[in-house]
Design a protein around this motif. Structure first.
Motif, short mmCIF file in Angstrom:
data_model
loop_
_atom_site.label_atom_id
_atom_site.label_comp_id
_atom_site.label_asym_id
_atom_site.label_seq_id
_atom_site.Cartn_x
_atom_site.Cartn_y
_atom_site.Cartn_z
N ALA A 1 0.84 -1.19 0.00
CA ALA A 1 0.00 0.00 0.00
C ALA A 1 0.88 1.24 0.00
O ALA A 1 2.05 1.20 0.40
N THR A 2 0.32 2.36 -0.44
CA THR A 2 1.05 3.62 -0.44
C THR A 2 1.38 4.03 0.99
O THR A 2 0.56 3.92 1.89
N GLY A 3 2.59 4.50 1.16
CA GLY A 3 2.96 5.02 2.47
C GLY A 3 3.57 4.01 3.41
O GLY A 3 3.79 4.32 4.58
N VAL A 4 3.87 2.82 2.94
CA VAL A 4 4.53 1.82 3.79
C VAL A 4 5.68 1.21 3.00
O VAL A 4 5.73 1.29 1.78
N SER A 5 6.60 0.57 3.72
CA SER A 5 7.80 0.05 3.07
C SER A 5 7.71 -1.42 2.74
O SER A 5 8.63 -1.97 2.13
N ALA A 6 6.66 -2.11 3.15
CA ALA A 6 6.51 -3.54 2.85
C ALA A 6 6.29 -3.75 1.36
O ALA A 6 5.55 -2.99 0.72
N ARG A 7 6.90 -4.80 0.81
CA ARG A 7 6.74 -5.13 -0.60
C ARG A 7 6.14 -6.52 -0.76
O ARG A 7 6.37 -7.40 0.09
N VAL A 8 5.41 -6.71 -1.83
CA VAL A 8 4.80 -8.00 -2.11
C VAL A 8 5.90 -9.07 -2.21
O VAL A 8 6.93 -8.87 -2.85
N GLY A 9 5.65 -10.19 -1.53
CA GLY A 9 6.60 -11.28 -1.53
C GLY A 9 7.51 -11.31 -0.32
O GLY A 9 8.15 -12.34 -0.05
N GLN A 10 7.59 -10.20 0.43
CA GLN A 10 8.41 -10.20 1.63
C GLN A 10 7.73 -10.99 2.75
O GLN A 10 6.51 -11.00 2.86
N PRO A 11 8.51 -11.64 3.59
CA PRO A 11 7.91 -12.34 4.74
C PRO A 11 7.30 -11.36 5.73
O PRO A 11 7.74 -10.21 5.85
N VAL A 12 6.30 -11.81 6.45
CA VAL A 12 5.77 -11.04 7.57
C VAL A 12 6.86 -10.99 8.65
O VAL A 12 7.60 -11.95 8.85
N LEU A 13 6.95 -9.87 9.34
CA LEU A 13 8.04 -9.66 10.29
C LEU A 13 7.98 -10.64 11.46
O LEU A 13 6.91 -11.06 11.89
N ASP A 14 9.17 -10.95 11.98
CA ASP A 14 9.34 -11.74 13.21
C ASP A 14 8.65 -13.09 13.15
O ASP A 14 8.10 -13.56 14.16
N THR A 15 8.67 -13.74 11.99
CA THR A 15 8.02 -15.03 11.82
C THR A 15 9.02 -16.05 11.29
O THR A 15 9.28 -16.11 10.08
N PRO A 16 9.62 -16.87 12.16
CA PRO A 16 10.52 -17.93 11.67
C PRO A 16 9.74 -18.93 10.82
O PRO A 16 8.61 -19.30 11.16
N LYS A 17 10.34 -19.35 9.73
CA LYS A 17 9.67 -20.34 8.89
C LYS A 17 9.61 -21.69 9.59
O LYS A 17 8.63 -22.42 9.48
#
Length: 783
Positions: free
Chosen positions: A650-666
């Motif tokens: 979304a506009t105004g945030v630094s997250a990009r499509v395909g990036q993992p959600v933060l603080d989530t070990p696979k």
């Protein structure tokens, strides 16, 4: 100003299993014969009574054997919580598949379950003490409330959305602490003491005592006190070297050379991150007749940490060189009145509660302020932040009391009013005289938020066919929130004021099918919605101060508010026991669709941040846990896989499509072994070993940061973006004479020291780490 240097270490005093305990997802665990399963009388369990080798949970606000609950829930009994010097929830957390946290010391953590992780002020995991919500609006200076393990009958970890019974901000799951209730007609005194030594640090010690005293045949008191002193292991040294990797003394095409200079610290303090905690509790059970229980209770906890647990990665041997002392004070009070009336086939419950929490957080901002105004490097800049939360809540609940009935139900009403205040002041000593402003205050911010909730909920389970149950649950809610924020100071761009009012109504549904194929075989499928309210941003920032950062995000000003987010989670699972319950095998698979994720957005150029909606995420994963018990030998293995990725930005945030959600070990995995054997007479011993593993995870969305060079700013790789994987090994031996219990333990056997919460936004490069190798002895006796 919201800059927060992560200041504590993920504790390495990890929980170790014993006997039949399985700290695995949805697994059976050992409990003590005298431990009550809830803080209120229990009805008969469906089909059969629970044995002393079962844990009875109240995840669905009714009593049922852990293996019979058709949802993913982990539970730890009182006996489990006492092993290996477990102090609080983080000490057992690494043994639970699918559950993680960031932050660290007591009261500073942010929990996430199954990838539903966030850095926004509103948490995604509910925290409850005896069904009382401990949640507040978390911020950079206070995280989740963490009650120390003190006279608990168990801890339950509920996975997946719990909004129908537990309300908003339990969209990822819930953590429930259940206290021992007073017992009529039984006088007991439980005592415990312990001592341990931490590598690179000092000696820790603790003591506790709990008294259960019948005052009459209808009245009983349970009260106790606990004190713990934990040794530090971080040394602050005078005249250290401060390294600022965001400033380079060379310019491209030459390699960047981080700016290194004397810290100007005169503060020398060995083992500076020591802390202590004092907790007291009291509960009175009055049973005027067998159908009525009235229980007023209180729990108070005072936590004091002498200094932060952060160390500078450029210095050797877990050292820092801060200029100023950095204490943390965290006080928590929980007061409640619980009344239960049994009327034939219906139990009526009234739960009235008041929660009061205050956190004082002092930090050294000298190096951080110098990144904003380089000329102030030689100036000391203390930061004082005070956070207070006061919450009143009332729940009225009715529930069917016959677990064998074809229709089983729970319905209730809920109200709460919460007031949060955050006050932050940053002074740069001597700046007032230098600038002619008459004050050394370079930033002051005050934010007051108020949240009022109303809700009605119902949960109905109907037996369609023998062994086949269908459950439908619904919660209607209405939320009203106001936020008022005021800022001042040179770094704020002068006086600013912002206010926002939001309100929202909606429903949280849940649907479930469960089939009991036999006494020890259960399969289930569920679909549940989770919801978290939106709110206002707590910092009123003059746009000119952050213009460049905002422009990079496509914004002209910090948004006044952010929207609510919601998710749907779909789960299938199976719980099974074989070989006369010696083998337990549980599995679950899940998928979550998350919309309008609330996330913190940091503005590095001006030091402020705000909450925005990053878009959406798709989460999928699976969990498996197993345990085998034979001839005193217990083997356990658990693992979880979580693939959580941003699906919309979304506009105004630094997250990009395909990036993992933060603080989530696979990957999260655990393996444990325990062997129980006689030593002679009535004396037995249990030897145990535990291995825990967590894979790497993303800590921030930004893959680069700006470095100032002699020829202008350039982008540099963000080497702190990812939290690296790590593992922990713990060992222990419990000797039980029937009267005495002696626990010998070694936690973090291999003395692992991974860089956790590694960051460079403060003008220094700092991190926290696990508590180093800790060897200790605990003794317990009941009179």
């Amino acid at each position: 100003m919201r800059y927060h240097l992560s200041s504590t270490a993920w504790t390495a005093l990890a929980f170790a299993t014993i006997g039949n305990a399985i700290p695995l997802a949805s697994a059976q665990a050992q409990t003590e014969p005298q431990a009550q399963a809830a803080a209120q009388p229990e009805p008969q369990l469906q089909e059969e009574e629970a044995t002393n080798d079962d844990i009875v949970v109240t995840a669905r606000k009714r009593n049922e054997r852990l293996q019979d609950a058709p949802l993913s829930v982990s539970a730890f009994s009182a006996a489990d919580l006492r092993q290996g010097n477990a102090r609080d929830f983080k000490d057992v957390l690494r043994k639970v598949p699918g559950v993680s946290f960031s932050g660290a010391e007591l009261g500073q953590s942010r929990y996430s379950i199954r990838g539903v992780s966030t850095t926004s002020p509103s948490p995604t995991v509910g925290i409850y003490l005896d069904d009382i919500s401990l949640l507040g609006v978390t911020n950079a200076f206070s995280g989740a409330a963490d009650p120390v393990f003190f006279d608990f009958s168990r801890v339950e970890i509920l996975k997946g959305p719990q909004g129908t019974l537990y309300g908003g901000s339990a969209m990822g799951g819930a953590i429930k602490y259940v206290s021992h209730a007073p017992e009529l007609g039984k006088t007991t005194v439980d005592t415990a003491a312990g001592i341990s030594s931490t590598a690179h640090g000092g000696v820790s010690y603790q003591g506790e005592a709990v008294l259960n005293l019948p005052l009459s045949d209808k009245l009983a008191l349970r009260t106790g006190v606990l004190y713990r002193s934990n040794a530090g292991y971080i040394d602050n040294v005078a005249n250290g070297t401060a390294v600022d990797v965001r400033t380079s003394t060379t310019a491209p095409p030459a390699a960047l050379t981080p700016l290194a200079r004397p810290s100007l610290s005169t503060l020398a303090d060995k083992d500076q991150n020591s802390d202590h905690v004092l907790a007291v509790k009291a509960a009175l059970l009055w049973q005027p007749d067998p159908s009525l229980d009235i229980t007023p209770s209180l729990f108070r906890q005072a936590y004091r940490q002498k200094n932060t647990g952060a160390f500078w990665t450029n210095l050797p041997d877990l050292q820092s060189s801060f200029r100023l002392a950095q204490p943390t004070d965290d006080d928590l009070g929980v007061y409640s009145l619980n009344m239960v009336k049994r009327l034939g086939g219906v139990d009526l419950t009234s739960l009235t509660a008041y929660v009061d929490r205050s956190v004082r957080f002092d930090r050294d901002y000298s190096f951080y302020i110098a990144t904003l105004v380089p000329a102030l490097y030689g100036v000391n800049s203390p930061n004082a932040s005070n956070s207070t939360t006061k919450t009143f809540s009332q729940e009225l609940r009715a529930a069917s009391s016959n677990p064998a009935a074809r229709l089983r139900w729970t319905a209730g009403l809920y109200y709460s009013h919460q007031r949060d205040e955050l006050d932050q002041t940053v002074n740069s000593i001597g700046v007032g005289a230098l600038l002619g402003t008459g004050t050394d205050t370079v930033y002051h911010g005050n934010t007051v938020s108020k949240l009022t909730q109303y809700a009605a909920f119902a949960d109905l389970t109907f037996e369609i066919l023998p062994g086949l149950d269908a459950t439908a649950a619904l919660r209607y809610f209405h939320l009203k929130q106001t936020i008022d924020t005021r800022g001042d100071g040179v770094l704020n761009g002068g006086v600013t004021h912002g206010a926002a009012d939001t309100s929202q109504s909606g429903v949280n549904p849940k649907f479930e099918l469960a089939y009991r194929a036999g006494r020890d075989a259960l399969v289930y499928a569920s679909a549940a919605k989770g919801f978290r309210p939106g709110g206002g941003n707590p910092f009123a920032v003059a746009p000119g101060q952050c213009q460049a950062d905002l422009a990079n995000l496509g914004l002209s000003s910090v948004p006044i508010s952010y929207r609510s987010d919601s998710l749907w989670t779909y789960e299938v699972g199976s719980k099974n026991q074989f070989l006369d319950r010696r083998l337990t095998l549980n599995a679950a698979a899940f998928r979550t669709d998350w919309k309008n994720i609330q996330q913190n957005v940091f503005l590095p150029g001006c030091g402020f941040s705000f909450s925005g909606n990053v878009g959406g995420a798709k989460i999928k994963g699976a969990e498996l846990s197993s345990q085998f018990v034979v001839d005193g030998l217990t083997l356990g293995v658990a693992a979880s896989y979580t693939d959580a990725k941003i699906s919309r930005s979304a506009t105004g945030v630094s997250a990009r499509v395909g990036q993992p959600v933060l603080d989530t070990p696979k990957w999260i995995a655990n393996a444990n072994i325990a062997y129980h054997f006689p030593l002679g007479g009535d004396v037995t011993a249990t030897a145990r070993a535990d291995y825990q593993y967590r894979s790497s995870s993303l800590r921030m969305f930004e893959d680069s940061f700006v470095v100032t060079t002699p020829t202008g700013p350039v982008l540099s790789n963000n080497f702190t973006q990812r939290q690296q994987s790590y593992d922990v090994v713990n060992l222990g031996v419990l000797i039980d004479t029937g009267t005495w219990q002696v626990d010998l333990f070694v936690n973090n056997l291999l003395d692992k020291a991974p860089l956790l919460d590694h960051n460079v936004v403060s003008g220094i490069e700092a991190a926290i780490t696990l508590r180093p190798r800790t060897i200790g002895l605990g003794v317990r006796r009941q009179f």
